[in-house]
Design an enzyme around this catalytic site. Structure first.
Site, PDB file in Angstrom:
ATOM      1  NE  ARG A  32      -5.236   1.991   3.768  1.00  0.00           N
ATOM      2  CZ  ARG A  32      -4.144   2.011   2.990  1.00  0.00           C
ATOM      3  NH1 ARG A  32      -4.156   2.727   1.860  1.00  0.00           N
ATOM      4  NH2 ARG A  32      -3.069   1.347   3.310  1.00  0.00           N
ATOM      5  NE  ARG A  73       9.117   0.822   5.276  1.00  0.00           N
ATOM      6  CZ  ARG A  73       8.499   0.785   4.105  1.00  0.00           C
ATOM      7  NH1 ARG A  73       9.221   0.749   2.989  1.00  0.00           N
ATOM      8  NH2 ARG A  73       7.185   0.813   4.029  1.00  0.00           N
ATOM      9  CE  LYS A 218      -3.399  -3.462   5.821  1.00  0.00           C
ATOM     10  NZ  LYS A 218      -2.393  -2.373   5.794  1.00  0.00           N
ATOM     11  CB  THR A 276      -3.917  -3.893  -2.770  1.00  0.00           C
ATOM     12  OG1 THR A 276      -4.093  -3.878  -1.364  1.00  0.00           O
ATOM     13  CG2 THR A 276      -2.502  -3.427  -3.094  1.00  0.00           C
TER      14      THR A 276
END
Length: 469
Positions: A32, A73, A218, A276
C-alpha cells in the site's frame, strides 16, 4: 498455504529493496502506498523496485494506491497549544486571526463555517481532542474544549455526523490518480466515500484503460455505512477503514459495523479488507498485545479477504515481525474454521452456480487444489467468494497485470502462463506439473479444474474436470 491476504503499507521503515524483498519473502501479498504522505518520485522508485523484486521471485504482489481524499486540517502553530476543558478555541477561515486574547488556529477548509452548526462535535488529531461547536460566524467556528491536551500543527479534523461539502476527488487526488495510471498500480482506494456517485467519479478517471486499476471503497464514516450496499455494488473491493470509522461512529458500534460489512461483502461476493490499528503496539514493541492477537484472529475468523498493516510497517521498529505475527495468527485461525458467511452468497449468474459446483466438488473430494484458467479474473473471483474448505485456488492467467489484481482475493495464488487462455484444455497437465514443482500438490492428489472454452453465441461456456496429479 495461508488464505488471508496481508497488506503492508510502505514508508521509511520498509522502502529499501532489501526490506521490500524481505516483506515479499515473509508473505506480503499487497503493498500500500499512502498518498497522504507519498511523493511522486518516491512512488515511481518504489513501484519499480517492487516489480523488479517480484519478477525475480516469480510472484505477483498487488500495489494499492490509497488516495488522501478530502481532508480538513488545522493550520500551523508556533508551538503546541495547551487545551483545558471548558476553554474556548477558534478555528478560523480565510486566514483570519482568532479574537483578541483567545486561543485558535486556521483551517484549510473555508466551507467549515457553512457545514457545522452549534452543538456539533468536532474531533481533532485522530480522536485525541474533542470539542463542541458553540457558535459560527463567517470568519470561523468557536468551540468549547471537551478533552484536555495539546494541539500541534496540521492536525486532522473529523466532523462526526456532518456531511461536508468537500469534493470526493481533490486536485491532489486527480494528480495522484494520473501517477497511478502512469506507473501501473493495481488498485486505487478512494477515501471518505459517501455514496455511489463518488465511485463513479473515480471510475471516470480510469475509463480509458484496457485493464484499469480496481477501485477500493474505504468505509470510514456514517454516511458510507448508511449507503454501504449501493457503494459495494459499484466498487471492486471494500475496505473497513477503522481509524476514521471509529471516530465518526460510536466506538462501541465499530465491531458490529465491521461484522455487518464483512457479512454483506460475503453475500455480494465483494472482496473485503479489515484495516487500521491491527498491531499498533508493535510500532514500538516486538510482540503484540493479547487484544491485538484477538483482533487479527477475529478478522481472519470472519474470513475477510485481507488484513492490513499501516504505521506498523511505515515507521514501526519491527515491520517484518508484524508480517510474521499476522501470518502465524492467520494460519492458525484458518485451521480452526470460520464464520462461513458465504453460505448466503447471492448467485445470480449461471457461471457463479457452475463455480459453486466446482467448489462443492473440491470440498467433497478434499482436493488439494482448485485450478482456474482466466483472462478476466472472473472465475477465481467467484471461487474465492465461495471460500473452499480444503482446496487452495490457483489461477492461471496470461498477464502479470491480472495476476497482480488477483493478489487481493482470499486463498488465490496467481501464475502467469501465457498460452493458458489460448488452449486451457491443453494447459491442464502443464499447470498441474507447475503446482507439483512448487509443492502445492503431490502425486495422487485430486485437483478440480475450471476450464473456460471461449464464447459460443455470445455466451461463456465452461466445464469442470477432475484431474489426478
Amino acid at each position: 498455504m495461508r488464505r488471508t491476504r496481508i497488506i503492508a503499507t510502505l514508508g521509511p521503515a520498509t522502502d529499501t529493496p532489501e526490506r521490500l524483498g524481505a516483506l515479499m519473502d515473509a508473505g506480503v501479498n499487497v503493498f500500500r502506498l499512502n498518498m497522504s504522505h507519498a511523493k511522486h518520485d518516491w512512488v515511481r522508485r518504489v513501484v519499480a523496485d517492487i516489480r523488479g523484486l517480484a519478477r525475480a521471485r516469480q510472484v505477483f504482489p498487488g500495489i494499492l494506491m490509497d488516495l488522501q481524499g478530502p481532508s480538513i486540517r488545522t493550520g500551523d502553530v508556533p508551538a503546541p497549544v495547551a487545551l483545558r476543558v471548558g476553554e474556548r478555541f477558534h478555528f478560523m477561515v480565510h486566514g483570519a486571526p482568532p479574537p483578541a486574547g483567545e486561543l485558535g488556529t486556521t483551517v484549510n477548509y473555508e466551507g467549515l463555517v457553512s457545514d457545522v452548526r452549534a452543538g456539533d462535535t468536532l474531533v481533532v488529531d485522530n480522536g485525541g481532542r474533542k470539542m463542541r461547536v458553540g457558535g459560527v460566524t463567517s470568519a470561523g467556528v468557536a468551540c468549547e474544549v471537551l478533552t484536555e491536551g495539546s494541539l500541534g500543527s496540521r492536525r486532522h479534523i473529523n466532523l462526526p455526523g456532518v456531511r461536508v461539502s468537500l469534493p470526493a476527488l481533490t486536485d491532489k487526488d486527480r494528480s495522484d490518480v494520473a501517477l497511478g495510471l502512469e506507473v501501473g498500480v493495481d488498485f486505487i482506494a478512494l477515501s471518505f466515500v459517501r455514496d455511489p456517485s463518488d465511485i463513479a467519479l473515480l471510475r471516470n478517471c480510469l475509463k480509458d484503460r484496457a485493464r484499469p486499476p480496481l477501485v477500493v471503497a474505504k468505509i470510514e464514516h456514517q454516511f458510507a455505512v448508511d449507503h454501504f450496499e449501493a457503494i459495494a455494488r459499484e466498487s471492486d473491493v471494500i475496505m473497513v477503514a477503522r481509524g476514521d470509522l471509529g471516530i465518526e461512529c460510536p466506538y462501541e458500534e465499530l465491531p458490529i459495523i465491521q461484522r455487518r460489512i464483512v457479512k454483506a461483502c460475503a453475500r455480494m461476493g465483494r472482496p473485503v479488507i479489515v484495516a487500521t490499528h491491527m498491531l499498533e503496539s508493535m510500532i514500538q514493541s516486538p510482540l503484540p498485545t493479547r487484544a491485538e492477537i484477538t483482533d487479527v484472529a477475529n478478522a481472519v475468523f470472519e474470513q475477510a479477504d485481507a488484513i492490513m498493516l499501516s504505521g506498523e510497517t511505515t515507521v514501526g521498529r519491527h515491520p517484518l515481525a508484524c508480517v510474521e505475527v499476522m501470518d502465524r495468527i492467520a494460519r492458525r485461525i484458518e485451521r480452526s474454521g470460520g464464520a462461513n458467511y458465504h453460505v448466503e452468497a447471492e448467485l445470480t449468474q449461471p457461471r457463479q452456480k457452475l463455480v459453486k459446483s466446482a467448489v462443492l466438488l473440491a470440498d467433497e473430494l478434499h482436493s488439494a487444489a482448485l485450478v482456474t484458467f482466466t483472462w478476466s479474473g472472473q472465475l477465481p473471483r467467484f471461487a474465492a467468494a465461495l471460500r473452499p474448505r480444503t482446496a487452495s485456488i490457483h489461477a492461471f492467467c496470461d498477464s502479470e497485470a491480472l495476476a497482480a489484481q488477483l493478489s487481493m482475493l482470499r486463498g488465490v495464488t496467481a501464475t502467469v502462463l501465457p498460452s493458458c487462455t489460448d488452449d486451457p484444455e491443453g494447459s491442464i497437465e502443464g499447470a498441474v506439473q507447475r503446482l507439483k514443482a512448487r509443492g502445492a500438490v503431490k502425486s495422487g492428489d485430486s485437483v478440480v479444474v475450471l476450464v473456460p472454452h471461449g464464447n459460443t453465441q455470445d455466451r461463456q461456456v465452461d466445464s469442470i474436470k477432475m484431474h489426478v496429479a
